[in-house]
Design a protein around this motif. Structure first.
Motif, PDB file in Angstrom:
ATOM      1  N   THR A   1       0.823  -1.194   0.000  1.00 46.37           N
ATOM      2  CA  THR A   1       0.000   0.000   0.000  1.00 46.37           C
ATOM      3  C   THR A   1       0.868   1.259   0.000  1.00 46.37           C
ATOM      4  O   THR A   1       1.642   1.465   0.919  1.00 46.37           O
ATOM      5  N   PRO A   2       0.752   2.067  -1.059  1.00 47.30           N
ATOM      6  CA  PRO A   2       1.599   3.270  -1.140  1.00 47.30           C
ATOM      7  C   PRO A   2       1.467   4.174   0.090  1.00 47.30           C
ATOM      8  O   PRO A   2       2.467   4.719   0.564  1.00 47.30           O
ATOM      9  N   GLU A   3       0.230   4.317   0.589  1.00 44.77           N
ATOM     10  CA  GLU A   3       0.018   5.188   1.749  1.00 44.77           C
ATOM     11  C   GLU A   3       0.798   4.706   2.971  1.00 44.77           C
ATOM     12  O   GLU A   3       1.299   5.501   3.753  1.00 44.77           O
ATOM     13  N   TYR A   4       0.885   3.401   3.092  1.00 44.89           N
ATOM     14  CA  TYR A   4       1.633   2.845   4.225  1.00 44.89           C
ATOM     15  C   TYR A   4       3.130   3.059   4.045  1.00 44.89           C
ATOM     16  O   TYR A   4       3.855   3.343   4.978  1.00 44.89           O
ATOM     17  N   LYS A   5       3.564   2.909   2.801  1.00 47.21           N
ATOM     18  CA  LYS A   5       5.000   3.050   2.530  1.00 47.21           C
ATOM     19  C   LYS A   5       5.507   4.448   2.875  1.00 47.21           C
ATOM     20  O   LYS A   5       6.667   4.628   3.221  1.00 47.21           O
ATOM     21  N   GLN A   6       4.621   5.431   2.740  1.00 45.06           N
ATOM     22  CA  GLN A   6       5.044   6.810   2.986  1.00 45.06           C
ATOM     23  C   GLN A   6       5.106   7.165   4.468  1.00 45.06           C
ATOM     24  O   GLN A   6       5.612   8.204   4.842  1.00 45.06           O
TER      25      GLN A   6
ATOM     26  N   GLU B   1       6.074   7.145   8.501  1.00 46.32           N
ATOM     27  CA  GLU B   1       7.242   6.908   9.341  1.00 46.32           C
ATOM     28  C   GLU B   1       7.192   5.460   9.821  1.00 46.32           C
ATOM     29  O   GLU B   1       6.115   4.923  10.065  1.00 46.32           O
ATOM     30  N   GLU B   2       8.363   4.871  10.006  1.00 45.41           N
ATOM     31  CA  GLU B   2       8.419   3.469  10.409  1.00 45.41           C
ATOM     32  C   GLU B   2       7.610   3.206  11.682  1.00 45.41           C
ATOM     33  O   GLU B   2       6.875   2.227  11.780  1.00 45.41           O
ATOM     34  N   GLU B   3       7.732   4.108  12.638  1.00 41.92           N
ATOM     35  CA  GLU B   3       7.051   3.910  13.919  1.00 41.92           C
ATOM     36  C   GLU B   3       5.533   3.883  13.731  1.00 41.92           C
ATOM     37  O   GLU B   3       4.830   3.029  14.279  1.00 41.92           O
ATOM     38  N   THR B   4       5.038   4.819  12.941  1.00 42.73           N
ATOM     39  CA  THR B   4       3.601   4.882  12.668  1.00 42.73           C
ATOM     40  C   THR B   4       3.136   3.627  11.943  1.00 42.73           C
ATOM     41  O   THR B   4       2.107   3.043  12.259  1.00 42.73           O
ATOM     42  N   ARG B   5       3.961   3.222  10.971  1.00 38.77           N
ATOM     43  CA  ARG B   5       3.650   2.012  10.203  1.00 38.77           C
ATOM     44  C   ARG B   5       3.475   0.810  11.114  1.00 38.77           C
ATOM     45  O   ARG B   5       2.546   0.025  10.963  1.00 38.77           O
ATOM     46  N   GLN B   6       4.396   0.681  12.053  1.00 35.16           N
ATOM     47  CA  GLN B   6       4.346  -0.471  12.962  1.00 35.16           C
ATOM     48  C   GLN B   6       3.108  -0.413  13.850  1.00 35.16           C
ATOM     49  O   GLN B   6       2.480  -1.430  14.113  1.00 35.16           O
ATOM     50  N   LEU B   7       2.760   0.795  14.310  1.00 38.19           N
ATOM     51  CA  LEU B   7       1.573   0.943  15.155  1.00 38.19           C
ATOM     52  C   LEU B   7       0.306   0.630  14.374  1.00 38.19           C
ATOM     53  O   LEU B   7      -0.605  -0.032  14.861  1.00 38.19           O
ATOM     54  N   ARG B   8       0.275   1.088  13.137  1.00 36.51           N
ATOM     55  CA  ARG B   8      -0.892   0.800  12.288  1.00 36.51           C
ATOM     56  C   ARG B   8      -1.006  -0.698  12.034  1.00 36.51           C
ATOM     57  O   ARG B   8      -2.095  -1.259  12.006  1.00 36.51           O
ATOM     58  N   ALA B   9       0.144  -1.323  11.836  1.00 33.70           N
ATOM     59  CA  ALA B   9       0.141  -2.777  11.610  1.00 33.70           C
ATOM     60  C   ALA B   9      -0.411  -3.483  12.837  1.00 33.70           C
ATOM     61  O   ALA B   9      -1.195  -4.434  12.731  1.00 33.70           O
ATOM     62  N   LYS B  10      -0.026  -3.000  13.994  1.00 32.61           N
ATOM     63  CA  LYS B  10      -0.501  -3.583  15.239  1.00 32.61           C
ATOM     64  C   LYS B  10      -2.028  -3.436  15.337  1.00 32.61           C
ATOM     65  O   LYS B  10      -2.727  -4.377  15.711  1.00 32.61           O
ATOM     66  N   ALA B  11      -2.496  -2.257  14.981  1.00 34.41           N
ATOM     67  CA  ALA B  11      -3.945  -2.019  14.999  1.00 34.41           C
ATOM     68  C   ALA B  11      -4.653  -2.977  14.038  1.00 34.41           C
ATOM     69  O   ALA B  11      -5.709  -3.529  14.348  1.00 34.41           O
ATOM     70  N   GLY B  12      -4.047  -3.189  12.873  1.00 40.14           N
ATOM     71  CA  GLY B  12      -4.621  -4.097  11.881  1.00 40.14           C
ATOM     72  C   GLY B  12      -4.727  -5.521  12.411  1.00 40.14           C
ATOM     73  O   GLY B  12      -5.728  -6.201  12.207  1.00 40.14           O
TER      74      GLY B  12
END
Ligand SMILES: [Zn+2]
Ligand SMILES: [Zn+2]
Length: 164
Positions: free
Chosen positions: A130-135, A137-148
């Motif tokens: 997902t392009p939006e995820y790639k953009q 910050e790593e920390e945010t990405r990881q938190l979003r992944a956790k939420a998922g």
């Protein structure tokens, strides 16, 4: 906040110790904030009756529906398939990270639930593709992944609910 699917005013409800917004007066859809999802205590089995209410509701016909607009930030939401086997989709806002669960979809989800491994692979695939995820910050990405992943766990719980 108004329901992204039917526009009815949503009601805040306790869901296993966190707040969700439930479309009590309309389609029975449920809105999850990612910040709430990551606080969700997995040991807590009491999820309120929001899931049961949603399970009782008929499936909304969302085929060919225009993308929903996020009730929080107004961005167009992305529907993605929860299961490749069946047309079960969840709507996610890549802007503020919320998830919307249509009523009735639970029925299909519980028939097609994924194993933990499948779910983790699925979340990883979303992160990678997902392009939006790639953009992010790593920390945010990881938190979003956790939420998922937590969201997946919430959905899995529904398989223990009695069929109305
Ligand atoms: Zn609604
Ligand atoms: Zn949003």
């Amino acid at each position: 906040m108004n329901c992204p699917a039917c526009g009815a005013l949503m009601v805040e409800e306790d869901f296993g110790g966190v707040q969700v917004d439930v479309c009590k007066n309309g389609c029975k859809g449920i809105w999850f904030d990612w910040q709430e999802l990551i606080r969700l205590n997995e040991e807590h089995e009491g999820a309120g009756n929001a899931l049961e209410e949603a399970l009782k509701s008929p499936r909304v016909n969302d085929a060919g529906r225009e993308p929903l607009n996020c009730p929080k930030c107004g961005m167009a939401m992305h529907a993605h398939k929860y299961s490749s086997a069946k047309e079960v989709s969840v709507d996610e806002c890549y802007g503020c990270g919320g998830f919307f669960l249509d009523s009735g979809e639970l029925r299909e989800i519980r028939d097609n639930y994924m194993s933990e491994e499948e779910r983790d692979a699925y979340v990883q695939k979303l992160l990678d593709e997902t392009p939006e995820y790639k953009q992010m910050e790593e920390e945010t990405r990881q938190l979003r992944a956790k939420a998922g992943r937590k969201f997946g766990k919430v959905l899995r719980r529904t398989i223990f609910l009695p069929i109305p």
